[in-house]
Design a protein around this motif. Sequence first.
Motif, PDB file in Angstrom:
ATOM      1  N   VAL A   5       0.850  -1.186   0.000  1.00 19.12           N
ATOM      2  CA  VAL A   5       0.000   0.000   0.000  1.00 19.12           C
ATOM      3  C   VAL A   5       0.886   1.237   0.000  1.00 19.12           C
ATOM      4  CG1 VAL A   5      -1.779   1.300   1.199  1.00 19.12           C
ATOM      5  CG2 VAL A   5      -1.834  -1.207   1.217  1.00 19.12           C
ATOM      6  N   GLU A   6       0.767   2.035  -1.055  1.00 17.66           N
ATOM      7  CA  GLU A   6       1.518   3.281  -1.134  1.00 17.66           C
ATOM      8  C   GLU A   6       0.712   4.425  -0.521  1.00 17.66           C
ATOM      9  OE1 GLU A   6       2.211   1.286  -5.280  1.00 17.66           O
ATOM     10  OE2 GLU A   6       0.555   1.597  -3.878  1.00 17.66           O
ATOM     11  N   SER A   7       1.422   5.391  -0.008  1.00 12.59           N
ATOM     12  CA  SER A   7       0.798   6.609   0.495  1.00 12.59           C
ATOM     13  C   SER A   7       1.825   7.731   0.450  1.00 12.59           C
ATOM     14  CB  SER A   7       0.271   6.405   1.921  1.00 12.59           C
ATOM     15  OG  SER A   7       1.342   6.095   2.796  1.00 12.59           O
ATOM     16  N   GLY A   8       1.350   8.942   0.673  1.00 12.08           N
ATOM     17  CA  GLY A   8       2.251  10.076   0.750  1.00 12.08           C
ATOM     18  C   GLY A   8       2.268  10.978  -0.463  1.00 12.08           C
ATOM     19  N   TRP A  36      10.581   1.203  -6.900  1.00 18.53           N
ATOM     20  CA  TRP A  36       9.633   2.294  -7.103  1.00 18.53           C
ATOM     21  C   TRP A  36       9.598   2.606  -8.592  1.00 18.53           C
ATOM     22  CZ3 TRP A  36       6.143   4.405  -3.900  1.00 18.53           C
ATOM     23  CH2 TRP A  36       6.323   4.245  -2.522  1.00 18.53           C
ATOM     24  N   PHE A  37       8.385   2.735  -9.096  1.00 20.82           N
ATOM     25  CA  PHE A  37       8.165   3.026 -10.497  1.00 20.82           C
ATOM     26  C   PHE A  37       7.213   4.212 -10.603  1.00 20.82           C
ATOM     27  CE2 PHE A  37       9.949  -0.809 -12.454  1.00 20.82           C
ATOM     28  CZ  PHE A  37      10.079  -1.626 -11.332  1.00 20.82           C
ATOM     29  N   ARG A  38       7.147   4.804 -11.776  1.00 18.82           N
ATOM     30  CA  ARG A  38       6.182   5.874 -12.005  1.00 18.82           C
ATOM     31  C   ARG A  38       5.678   5.820 -13.438  1.00 18.82           C
ATOM     32  NH1 ARG A  38      10.221  11.159 -11.587  1.00 18.82           N
ATOM     33  NH2 ARG A  38      11.398  10.776 -13.525  1.00 18.82           N
ATOM     34  N   GLN A  39       4.480   6.329 -13.594  1.00 22.43           N
ATOM     35  CA  GLN A  39       3.885   6.400 -14.922  1.00 22.43           C
ATOM     36  C   GLN A  39       3.169   7.725 -15.068  1.00 22.43           C
ATOM     37  OE1 GLN A  39       1.322   3.127 -16.083  1.00 22.43           O
ATOM     38  NE2 GLN A  39       1.717   3.553 -18.239  1.00 22.43           N
ATOM     39  N   ALA A  40       3.644   8.513 -15.999  1.00 21.74           N
ATOM     40  CA  ALA A  40       3.017   9.799 -16.300  1.00 21.74           C
ATOM     41  C   ALA A  40       1.987   9.600 -17.401  1.00 21.74           C
ATOM     42  CB  ALA A  40       4.081  10.799 -16.738  1.00 21.74           C
ATOM     43  N   PRO A  41       1.005  10.489 -17.501  1.00 15.39           N
ATOM     44  CA  PRO A  41      -0.026  10.352 -18.539  1.00 15.39           C
ATOM     45  C   PRO A  41       0.590  10.273 -19.927  1.00 15.39           C
ATOM     46  CG  PRO A  41      -0.665  12.012 -16.949  1.00 15.39           C
ATOM     47  CD  PRO A  41       0.749  11.635 -16.620  1.00 15.39           C
ATOM     48  N   VAL A  92       1.912   8.894 -11.457  1.00 14.97           N
ATOM     49  CA  VAL A  92       1.469   7.949 -10.435  1.00 14.97           C
ATOM     50  C   VAL A  92       2.679   7.086 -10.076  1.00 14.97           C
ATOM     51  CG1 VAL A  92      -0.095   6.067  -9.849  1.00 14.97           C
ATOM     52  CG2 VAL A  92      -0.884   7.945 -11.314  1.00 14.97           C
ATOM     53  N   TYR A  93       2.964   7.019  -8.793  1.00 10.72           N
ATOM     54  CA  TYR A  93       4.111   6.263  -8.311  1.00 10.72           C
ATOM     55  C   TYR A  93       3.634   4.941  -7.710  1.00 10.72           C
ATOM     56  CZ  TYR A  93       7.285  10.143  -9.064  1.00 10.72           C
ATOM     57  OH  TYR A  93       8.064  11.132  -9.651  1.00 10.72           O
ATOM     58  N   TYR A  94       4.326   3.881  -8.084  1.00 10.77           N
ATOM     59  CA  TYR A  94       4.002   2.540  -7.617  1.00 10.77           C
ATOM     60  C   TYR A  94       5.217   1.918  -6.933  1.00 10.77           C
ATOM     61  CZ  TYR A  94       0.291   2.919 -11.148  1.00 10.77           C
ATOM     62  OH  TYR A  94      -0.783   3.328 -11.889  1.00 10.77           O
ATOM     63  N   TYR A 111       4.744  -8.377  -7.157  1.00  8.19           N
ATOM     64  CA  TYR A 111       3.667  -7.760  -6.398  1.00  8.19           C
ATOM     65  C   TYR A 111       3.739  -6.240  -6.570  1.00  8.19           C
ATOM     66  CZ  TYR A 111       3.953 -12.351  -4.261  1.00  8.19           C
ATOM     67  OH  TYR A 111       4.001 -13.705  -4.062  1.00  8.19           O
ATOM     68  N   TRP A 112       2.550  -5.651  -6.724  1.00  8.46           N
ATOM     69  CA  TRP A 112       2.457  -4.220  -6.981  1.00  8.46           C
ATOM     70  C   TRP A 112       1.419  -3.573  -6.074  1.00  8.46           C
ATOM     71  CZ3 TRP A 112       5.343  -1.601 -10.702  1.00  8.46           C
ATOM     72  CH2 TRP A 112       6.141  -2.411 -11.525  1.00  8.46           C
ATOM     73  N   GLY A 113       1.701  -2.329  -5.707  1.00  9.13           N
ATOM     74  CA  GLY A 113       0.710  -1.545  -5.000  1.00  9.13           C
ATOM     75  C   GLY A 113      -0.244  -0.878  -5.971  1.00  9.13           C
ATOM     76  N   GLN A 114      -1.169  -0.116  -5.422  1.00  5.74           N
ATOM     77  CA  GLN A 114      -2.219   0.504  -6.233  1.00  5.74           C
ATOM     78  C   GLN A 114      -1.807   1.860  -6.802  1.00  5.74           C
ATOM     79  OE1 GLN A 114      -2.040   0.792  -2.995  1.00  5.74           O
ATOM     80  NE2 GLN A 114      -2.432   2.973  -2.648  1.00  5.74           N
ATOM     81  N   GLY A 115      -0.718   2.401  -6.289  1.00  8.56           N
ATOM     82  CA  GLY A 115      -0.204   3.663  -6.787  1.00  8.56           C
ATOM     83  C   GLY A 115      -0.655   4.861  -5.969  1.00  8.56           C
ATOM     84  N   THR A 116       0.155   5.911  -6.019  1.00  7.36           N
ATOM     85  CA  THR A 116      -0.178   7.168  -5.373  1.00  7.36           C
ATOM     86  C   THR A 116       0.222   8.307  -6.309  1.00  7.36           C
ATOM     87  OG1 THR A 116       0.064   8.488  -3.340  1.00  7.36           O
ATOM     88  CG2 THR A 116       2.019   7.328  -4.105  1.00  7.36           C
ATOM     89  N   GLN A 117      -0.666   9.288  -6.436  1.00  2.64           N
ATOM     90  CA  GLN A 117      -0.451  10.372  -7.388  1.00  2.64           C
ATOM     91  C   GLN A 117       0.474  11.428  -6.799  1.00  2.64           C
ATOM     92  OE1 GLN A 117      -1.794  10.949 -10.675  1.00  2.64           O
ATOM     93  NE2 GLN A 117      -0.285  12.613 -10.636  1.00  2.64           N
ATOM     94  N   VAL A 118       1.469  11.811  -7.580  1.00  2.00           N
ATOM     95  CA  VAL A 118       2.350  12.929  -7.242  1.00  2.00           C
ATOM     96  C   VAL A 118       2.206  13.972  -8.336  1.00  2.00           C
ATOM     97  CG1 VAL A 118       4.749  13.682  -6.995  1.00  2.00           C
ATOM     98  CG2 VAL A 118       3.992  11.529  -5.958  1.00  2.00           C
TER      99      VAL A 118
END
Length: 122
Positions: A5-8, A36-41, A92-94, A111-118
């Motif tokens: 679970v990601e947060s922050g 840690w990974f990220r995906q931008a639009p 979105v960071y995962y 295993y992956w979390g649901q992501g958190t938006q930065v």
Amino acid sequence: QVQLVESGGGLVQPGGSLRLSCAASGVSLDYYAIGWFRQAPGKEREGVSCSSKYGRTYYEDSVRGRFTIARDSAENTVYLQMNSLKPEDTAVYYCAAKYYSSSSCPREYDYWGQGTQVTVSA
């Protein structure tokens, strides 16, 4: 069953800081490589940082010197401290985990979390 679970995440001005958390349940992260990974639009997911089981850390070139990955075994949590944030860090960071005995980081994660938006914006 591994749950991450990601947060922050949140909205921050350029130059600001955020600390992302990746809290695990079901297993001890001490035995897992964490990424840690990220995906931008409109863009593909990219690796940002990882911490091997043995604590070796790796950073993508654009974040090296600004981001720091750290483990807290007592909390069973991995953090990503992000400083000097730039608009191009918006994504979105995962976090992801893999049971991995090597001192390096794996190419794939199980295993992956649901992501958190930065969002970095003035």
